[in-house]
Motif scaffolding. Structure first.
Motif, mmCIF file in Angstrom:
data_model
loop_
_atom_site.group_PDB
_atom_site.id
_atom_site.type_symbol
_atom_site.label_atom_id
_atom_site.label_comp_id
_atom_site.label_asym_id
_atom_site.label_seq_id
_atom_site.Cartn_x
_atom_site.Cartn_y
_atom_site.Cartn_z
ATOM 1 N N ALA A 12 -4.937 94.586 19.900
ATOM 2 C CA ALA A 12 -3.890 93.890 19.153
ATOM 3 C C ALA A 12 -3.209 92.854 20.035
ATOM 4 N N CYS A 13 -3.145 93.139 21.320
ATOM 5 C CA CYS A 13 -2.432 92.283 22.259
ATOM 6 C C CYS A 13 -2.963 92.558 23.664
ATOM 7 N N VAL A 14 -3.071 91.499 24.459
ATOM 8 C CA VAL A 14 -3.470 91.651 25.858
ATOM 9 C C VAL A 14 -2.532 90.810 26.716
ATOM 10 N N ASN A 15 -1.858 91.456 27.655
ATOM 11 C CA ASN A 15 -1.075 90.719 28.647
ATOM 12 C C ASN A 15 -1.958 90.501 29.868
ATOM 13 N N ILE A 16 -1.904 89.287 30.397
ATOM 14 C CA ILE A 16 -2.616 88.973 31.637
ATOM 15 C C ILE A 16 -1.547 88.850 32.711
ATOM 16 N N LEU A 17 -1.469 89.871 33.556
ATOM 17 C CA LEU A 17 -0.443 89.904 34.595
ATOM 18 C C LEU A 17 -0.945 89.179 35.840
ATOM 19 N N PRO A 18 -0.040 88.497 36.551
ATOM 20 C CA PRO A 18 -0.455 87.653 37.678
ATOM 21 C C PRO A 18 -1.133 88.447 38.795
ATOM 22 N N ARG A 19 -1.760 87.678 39.649
ATOM 23 C CA ARG A 19 -2.485 88.271 40.780
ATOM 24 C C ARG A 19 -1.616 89.256 41.547
ATOM 25 N N SER A 20 -2.281 90.326 41.974
ATOM 26 C CA SER A 20 -1.603 91.314 42.811
ATOM 27 C C SER A 20 -2.561 91.749 43.915
ATOM 28 N N LEU A 48 -4.457 91.848 36.415
ATOM 29 C CA LEU A 48 -4.408 93.060 35.598
ATOM 30 C C LEU A 48 -4.247 92.714 34.121
ATOM 31 N N LEU A 49 -5.079 93.343 33.292
ATOM 32 C CA LEU A 49 -4.942 93.233 31.841
ATOM 33 C C LEU A 49 -4.229 94.474 31.327
ATOM 34 N N LEU A 50 -3.272 94.262 30.436
ATOM 35 C CA LEU A 50 -2.542 95.343 29.779
ATOM 36 C C LEU A 50 -2.869 95.226 28.290
ATOM 37 N N VAL A 51 -3.709 96.138 27.797
ATOM 38 C CA VAL A 51 -4.278 96.050 26.448
ATOM 39 C C VAL A 51 -3.642 97.097 25.546
ATOM 40 N N ARG A 52 -3.262 96.704 24.317
ATOM 41 C CA ARG A 52 -2.759 97.637 23.322
ATOM 42 C C ARG A 52 -3.770 97.748 22.191
ATOM 43 N N THR A 53 -4.102 99.017 21.835
ATOM 44 C CA THR A 53 -5.115 99.244 20.817
ATOM 45 C C THR A 53 -4.943 100.621 20.188
ATOM 46 N N ARG A 54 -5.809 100.922 19.236
ATOM 47 C CA ARG A 54 -5.872 102.262 18.654
ATOM 48 C C ARG A 54 -6.592 103.182 19.639
ATOM 49 N N THR A 55 -6.180 104.413 19.711
ATOM 50 C CA THR A 55 -6.841 105.380 20.575
ATOM 51 C C THR A 55 -8.297 105.571 20.157
ATOM 52 N N SER A 56 -8.583 105.467 18.882
ATOM 53 C CA SER A 56 -9.953 105.645 18.390
ATOM 54 C C SER A 56 -10.899 104.560 18.901
ATOM 55 N N LYS A 57 -10.374 103.473 19.445
ATOM 56 C CA LYS A 57 -11.196 102.365 19.928
ATOM 57 C C LYS A 57 -11.497 102.459 21.425
ATOM 58 N N ILE A 58 -10.935 103.431 22.126
ATOM 59 C CA ILE A 58 -11.071 103.474 23.584
ATOM 60 C C ILE A 58 -12.529 103.518 24.032
ATOM 61 N N GLN A 59 -13.330 104.388 23.432
ATOM 62 C CA GLN A 59 -14.716 104.536 23.870
ATOM 63 C C GLN A 59 -15.508 103.252 23.679
ATOM 64 N N SER A 60 -15.424 102.649 22.496
ATOM 65 C CA SER A 60 -16.185 101.420 22.250
ATOM 66 C C SER A 60 -15.647 100.266 23.099
ATOM 67 N N LEU A 61 -14.338 100.197 23.289
ATOM 68 C CA LEU A 61 -13.743 99.164 24.127
ATOM 69 C C LEU A 61 -14.211 99.323 25.581
ATOM 70 N N THR A 62 -14.208 100.540 26.076
ATOM 71 C CA THR A 62 -14.651 100.803 27.449
ATOM 72 C C THR A 62 -16.113 100.407 27.641
ATOM 73 N N GLU A 63 -16.959 100.795 26.720
ATOM 74 C CA GLU A 63 -18.383 100.448 26.808
ATOM 75 C C GLU A 63 -18.572 98.929 26.772
ATOM 76 N N TYR A 64 -17.821 98.265 25.909
ATOM 77 C CA TYR A 64 -17.944 96.810 25.812
ATOM 78 C C TYR A 64 -17.486 96.135 27.107
ATOM 79 N N HIS A 116 -2.068 105.524 19.299
ATOM 80 C CA HIS A 116 -2.280 104.245 19.976
ATOM 81 C C HIS A 116 -2.351 104.465 21.482
ATOM 82 N N SER A 117 -2.961 103.517 22.170
ATOM 83 C CA SER A 117 -3.106 103.622 23.625
ATOM 84 C C SER A 117 -2.866 102.278 24.288
ATOM 85 N N VAL A 118 -2.508 102.350 25.572
ATOM 86 C CA VAL A 118 -2.405 101.184 26.435
ATOM 87 C C VAL A 118 -3.524 101.331 27.466
#
Length: 175
Positions: free
Chosen positions: A94-102, A119-135, A67-69
């Motif tokens: 699976a989950c995204v935190n939206i952290l306040p302005r910085s 800032l978005l803090l995203v939790r997902t499978r490591t296998s999804k990083i490439q497709s998530l990044t491209e999207y 898994h990755s953040v």
């Protein structure tokens, strides 16, 4: 120096006993070996996923790096919400935190920039990083959006299982 006579390399035949050079693998044998290698390469992602799940189930432990953040900076809260919702709808997170302005300072095109970001803090499978990044790159308003991933080394096994359930390997994406 090697010489080729009648399609044979002299130096090879001089250094190898005659028995070892006369045994060859037939064309069907090469085809079988090549086909087996290609099949293993094609099935590698599936076999890796199954082995991780089997290891986790048998040992009750977590395999580090499954898994990755991911950190994603956005120019404002509305863009952050839009990207978050889109990732969730596509079952890429699976989950995204939206952290306040910085306050943010960075170099861009040779100059120091001063801005505020969300800032978005995203939790997902490591296998999804490439497709998530491209999207994210395809929908993000920045020319070069920040998408940084960090492998999860450990944590609650129940939480990791929940991420796997929330982000399936091959999700159905509604049109």
């Amino acid at each position: 120096m090697a010489f080729i006579h009648n399609g044979k390399i002299d130096w090879w035949y001089q250094r190898c006993p005659k028995d070892s050079t006369t045994h060859t693998v037939s064309r069907p044998g090469y085809t079988f070996i090549l086909g087996g290698l290609l099949l293993m390469l094609a099935l590698y992602p599936v076999l890796k996923t199954l082995s991780i799940q089997l290891h986790s189930a048998l040992t009750g432990s977590y395999v580090a790096g499954h898994h990755s953040v991911i950190l994603i900076n956005c120019p404002n809260e509305q863009v952050a919400k839009d990207i978050s919702r889109s990732l969730m709808e596509r079952r890429m997170a699976a989950c995204v935190n939206i952290l306040p302005r910085s306050a943010t300072m960075y170099y861009w095109k040779g100059e120091i920039q001063d801005a505020t970001e969300v800032l978005l803090l995203v939790r997902t499978r490591t296998s999804k990083i490439q497709s998530l990044t491209e999207y994210v790159r395809s929908i993000h308003p920045y020319e070069n959006p920040e998408v940084l991933s960090f492998l999860v080394e450990g944590g609650s096994l129940d939480y990791m299982k929940w991420i796997d359930e929330a982000v399936p390997e091959n999700p159905y994406i509604p049109s």
